[in-house]
Design an enzyme around this catalytic site. Sequence first.
Site, short mmCIF file in Angstrom:
data_model
loop_
_atom_site.label_atom_id
_atom_site.label_comp_id
_atom_site.label_asym_id
_atom_site.label_seq_id
_atom_site.Cartn_x
_atom_site.Cartn_y
_atom_site.Cartn_z
N SER A 203 0.81 -1.22 0.00
CA SER A 203 0.00 0.00 0.00
C SER A 203 0.84 1.27 0.00
O SER A 203 0.49 2.26 -0.65
CB SER A 203 -0.94 0.00 1.21
OG SER A 203 -1.80 -1.10 1.19
N HIS A 255 0.74 4.46 4.35
CA HIS A 255 0.09 5.19 3.26
C HIS A 255 0.61 6.63 3.19
O HIS A 255 0.97 7.13 2.12
CB HIS A 255 -1.42 5.22 3.47
CG HIS A 255 -2.06 3.87 3.46
ND1 HIS A 255 -3.38 3.66 3.81
CD2 HIS A 255 -1.56 2.64 3.15
CE1 HIS A 255 -3.67 2.38 3.70
NE2 HIS A 255 -2.59 1.74 3.31
#
Length: 342
Positions: A203, A255
């Site tokens: 991610s 993230h």
Amino acid sequence: MSNADVEAGGPAGREATTGIKPPPGRYNPSGNGPNAVAPAPPPFYYYDQAAAQERHHRTWVVPLVVIANVAMFVVVMYYNNCPANGGRRDCVGRSFLRRLSFQPLRENPVLGPSAATLRKYGALDWYGVVHGNQAWRLETSTWLHAGLIHLAANMISLLIIGIRLEQQFGFWKVGLVYLVSGFGGSVLSVLFISRNGITVGASGALFGLLGAMLSELITNWTIYSNRCAAMVNLIIIAAINLALGILPRVDNFAHIGGFATGFLLGFVLLIQPQFGWSEQVSSAKSKYNAFQIILLTLSVALLIAGFAAGLVSVFKGVDGNAHCSWCHYLTCVPTSSWKCDK
């Protein structure tokens, strides 16, 4: 403007449809001469056609990364060997997947291996990185996934985002953004991760590509034909994905770190000649404008400073939560429906 120009898709017609004149030397409808070009591939959604034509690269790195991630997941599941792990009969898919079957849903709801297996094969583990001389986990963790659902979501996103970027900018630039962003996400994550927990997934690298798309739009503003729509779309996509990171069991620090790294790398690696510049046409116009150069310089400085400060803090064992009492809300916001592990 003549009707012939419009019907033939010539310069006049292109200006009418995109609102932007094609740069000199980029368009030759006759197909002859030094500036002749092959028929253009379908234009990308936001670039004008001439700009898109010059940025069409073969795509192979993104599919290769997807294959590598899938292969790594299969290998990890093979060595996880749920049925042999205590003779469990409640492994998911045990009857037909055999040693590739998944851990019980109560242990891993996303259909994957055990936490112990992930830790063994390279998951991001605070103690291992800080005290075990296992800095390699900062990168290997980005090639592991918690389960089949986790893997599918990330790989589909990678294909959607990565192929477009690789077609425009080539394999080495997109590959470098992917790798470095994943590393940057891991650095920020390990500063805030639970001391007993682990984290895995691509991610951070994916958010790096998303951040690079945003900075690429900003630094190459002059060659976009639909600037506002592109900016709004990217901001909405980034905001939605970052907002999902406040749910439990999602490492939003990876993230954020990946997005910030990719955003800065985009100013450095994805910079393009400003509108109107051409190698074939002698012009006093510089290849890059001052705005692009300033952003590139600042981004290089911030990347060096950020990685230096981050890595020093990591190997000193700094606990980011001890210096920021509210930062844990960036990765999980407790509600009446769920709790957050601090």
